[in-house]
Motif scaffolding. Sequence first.
Motif, short mmCIF file in Angstrom:
data_model
loop_
_atom_site.label_atom_id
_atom_site.label_comp_id
_atom_site.label_asym_id
_atom_site.label_seq_id
_atom_site.Cartn_x
_atom_site.Cartn_y
_atom_site.Cartn_z
N MET A 128 40.81 60.29 44.42
CA MET A 128 39.76 59.47 44.19
C MET A 128 40.35 57.93 43.70
SD MET A 128 36.47 59.61 41.83
CE MET A 128 35.43 58.27 41.34
N VAL A 129 39.97 56.89 44.15
CA VAL A 129 40.44 55.57 43.54
C VAL A 129 39.94 55.32 42.31
CG1 VAL A 129 40.59 53.14 44.23
CG2 VAL A 129 40.54 54.52 46.11
N ASN A 130 41.18 55.03 41.50
CA ASN A 130 40.95 54.67 40.16
C ASN A 130 40.43 53.03 40.28
OD1 ASN A 130 40.95 53.72 37.25
ND2 ASN A 130 42.23 55.23 36.72
N ILE A 131 39.39 52.55 39.54
CA ILE A 131 38.95 51.30 39.63
C ILE A 131 39.91 50.49 38.93
CG2 ILE A 131 37.41 51.09 37.66
CD1 ILE A 131 35.52 49.35 39.47
N GLN A 132 40.82 50.97 37.79
CA GLN A 132 41.62 49.97 37.14
C GLN A 132 42.70 49.76 38.06
OE1 GLN A 132 42.21 52.42 33.71
NE2 GLN A 132 40.71 51.59 32.57
N GLU A 133 42.98 50.39 39.01
CA GLU A 133 44.02 50.26 39.91
C GLU A 133 43.72 49.30 41.20
OE1 GLU A 133 45.15 54.17 41.61
OE2 GLU A 133 45.93 54.70 39.53
N LEU A 134 42.44 48.68 41.11
CA LEU A 134 42.25 48.00 42.29
C LEU A 134 42.93 46.49 41.99
CD1 LEU A 134 38.48 47.97 42.99
CD2 LEU A 134 40.13 48.70 44.36
N ASP A 135 43.50 46.03 43.27
CA ASP A 135 44.19 44.57 42.99
C ASP A 135 43.00 43.69 43.51
OD1 ASP A 135 45.57 42.53 43.42
OD2 ASP A 135 47.05 43.30 44.66
N PRO A 136 42.49 42.81 42.86
CA PRO A 136 41.52 41.83 43.38
C PRO A 136 41.95 40.89 44.32
CG PRO A 136 42.37 41.14 41.15
CD PRO A 136 42.90 42.61 41.15
N ASN A 137 43.32 41.13 44.43
CA ASN A 137 43.90 39.95 45.68
C ASN A 137 44.19 40.85 46.88
OD1 ASN A 137 44.47 37.72 43.76
ND2 ASN A 137 45.82 38.85 42.63
N ALA A 138 43.71 42.01 46.81
CA ALA A 138 44.06 42.88 48.03
C ALA A 138 43.04 42.43 49.10
CB ALA A 138 43.94 44.34 47.67
N SER A 139 41.99 42.07 49.07
CA SER A 139 40.95 42.05 49.96
C SER A 139 39.56 41.22 49.31
CB SER A 139 40.75 43.31 50.89
OG SER A 139 39.82 44.03 50.05
N PRO A 140 38.87 40.73 50.22
CA PRO A 140 37.61 40.28 49.46
C PRO A 140 36.48 41.43 48.98
CG PRO A 140 37.98 39.19 51.58
CD PRO A 140 39.01 40.28 51.52
N LEU A 141 36.83 42.75 49.68
CA LEU A 141 35.89 44.04 49.15
C LEU A 141 36.66 44.35 47.88
CD1 LEU A 141 33.88 46.03 49.66
CD2 LEU A 141 35.63 47.40 50.92
N ASP A 142 38.12 44.37 47.51
CA ASP A 142 38.55 44.59 46.38
C ASP A 142 37.92 43.69 45.21
OD1 ASP A 142 40.66 47.03 46.45
OD2 ASP A 142 40.66 45.85 48.62
N TYR A 143 38.17 42.40 45.49
CA TYR A 143 37.72 41.32 44.82
C TYR A 143 36.21 41.47 44.25
CZ TYR A 143 36.98 37.04 42.29
OH TYR A 143 36.72 36.19 41.20
N PHE A 144 35.33 41.59 45.22
CA PHE A 144 33.93 41.85 45.00
C PHE A 144 33.95 43.09 43.74
CE2 PHE A 144 29.67 43.26 45.23
CZ PHE A 144 28.88 42.25 45.71
N GLY A 145 34.52 44.42 44.22
CA GLY A 145 34.46 45.51 43.28
C GLY A 145 35.03 45.24 41.90
N TRP A 146 35.95 44.60 41.87
CA TRP A 146 36.68 44.24 40.63
C TRP A 146 35.83 43.35 39.64
CZ3 TRP A 146 38.28 39.59 38.44
CH2 TRP A 146 39.41 39.69 37.47
N GLU A 147 35.32 42.19 40.45
CA GLU A 147 34.55 41.26 39.74
C GLU A 147 32.97 41.77 39.42
OE1 GLU A 147 33.42 37.60 38.18
OE2 GLU A 147 35.28 38.59 38.71
N LEU A 148 32.62 43.04 40.27
CA LEU A 148 31.35 43.57 39.69
C LEU A 148 31.68 44.21 38.35
CD1 LEU A 148 28.39 44.32 40.30
CD2 LEU A 148 29.44 46.27 41.90
N ARG A 149 32.68 45.20 38.19
CA ARG A 149 32.82 45.97 37.07
C ARG A 149 33.11 45.04 35.91
NH1 ARG A 149 38.04 48.87 34.78
NH2 ARG A 149 36.88 50.57 33.63
N ARG A 150 33.66 43.81 36.14
CA ARG A 150 34.05 42.98 35.26
C ARG A 150 32.92 42.34 34.41
NH1 ARG A 150 35.14 37.65 33.72
NH2 ARG A 150 34.45 36.91 35.71
N ARG A 151 31.84 41.83 35.43
CA ARG A 151 30.76 41.36 34.75
C ARG A 151 29.81 42.35 34.35
NH1 ARG A 151 29.51 35.98 36.27
NH2 ARG A 151 31.27 35.13 37.26
#
Length: 274
Positions: A1-24
Motif C-alpha cells: 500500500m502506498v504511503n502518502i508521505q512518500e508521494l512526490d508532488p512533482n511526479a504527476s498532476p495526480l500525485d500533486y493533487f493528492g499531496w495538496e489535498l492532504r496538506r490542505r
Amino acid sequence: MVNIQELDPNASPLDYFGWELRRRREEHRLTQQQLGDAIFCTGSLVGQIETARKLPTREFSERVDAALGTGGTFSRLIGLVLRSRLPSWFQPVAELEVRATYISTFQTQVVYGLLQTPEYARALLAVDYPDKAEEMVAARLERQRALERTEPPALWVVLSEAVLRQEVGDREVMRGQLAHLLAFRDNPWVQIQVLPFSAGEHTGLMGSFTLFRFDDDPDIFYTDGYDQGHMTANPPVIKERSVGYARLQATALSVEDSAALITRVMEERYGDPS
C-alpha cells in the motif's frame, strides 16, 4: 500500500493533487472521514485520492474547494489531472482544442470527441481500455469544457453518414448520442453537417482529419493514427486540406437537412422497438 508521505508532488498532476489535498486537509485539522462527511463521500475515498490510487472527479474537486475554502484551487487542478490521463500522444491535441478559435473536423466512423455523450464514449473506450475506461471517459468529458468557455471555439463538424449508422454500445446509447447532436441545433458556435452515402467518392475518403485555427498562431492540421497522431503546420498541407474541407462542406447536406437525417436515423434505426 502506498504511503502518502512518500508521494512526490512533482511526479504527476495526480500525485500533486493528492499531496495538496492532504496538506490542505491537515491545515484544517480534519481527518479523512471528517472531510468525507463534509463533501458527501467516504473517508476511504479521500484517502485513496490522497494516495493517488483513485482519480478525483470535477464534482469532488468543487466540493473540496467549497469545504476547505481553497478559492478554486482543486477545481483548477482537476483539469490538469484529467488531461494527464489522456494518451500522451493525444495531450497536445487536447491543448489545441482549448486554444483554438476555429475547429473544423471531418469524421468517417465515430462522433467527434467534443460531441460524444458519456455512454457513447464509454462504449468506444471500453473496447481497447476496459480497465481504464472510466478515467478516460472523465478525461474526454473534460475536453468538452472547451465548448463551455466564455468565448468558445467555432466548431464545424462534417460527419459521414456511416457515423450515424455504426451502432456503438446499443440502440439506447445511439439514440442518446444522436439526440445529443440534435441538441446543438440552437448553439451558434456549433454547426453539424452530414455527408450522405449518396455523395459517392469525395475528398475525405482518405480518413478523418481536423483543422485548428488560432488568432495569433499558424493553423494546424491533425489526423489520427492507431497509437499516435500526426500534426503539421506545413502551409501546402494546410492549404490543400482547407480546400478539401470546403469541398466536403459544399457536398454535405445543409445543417437543416443534416438534422432531419439525424432525426430520421434516430427514429427508424434506434427508436424504441416497442
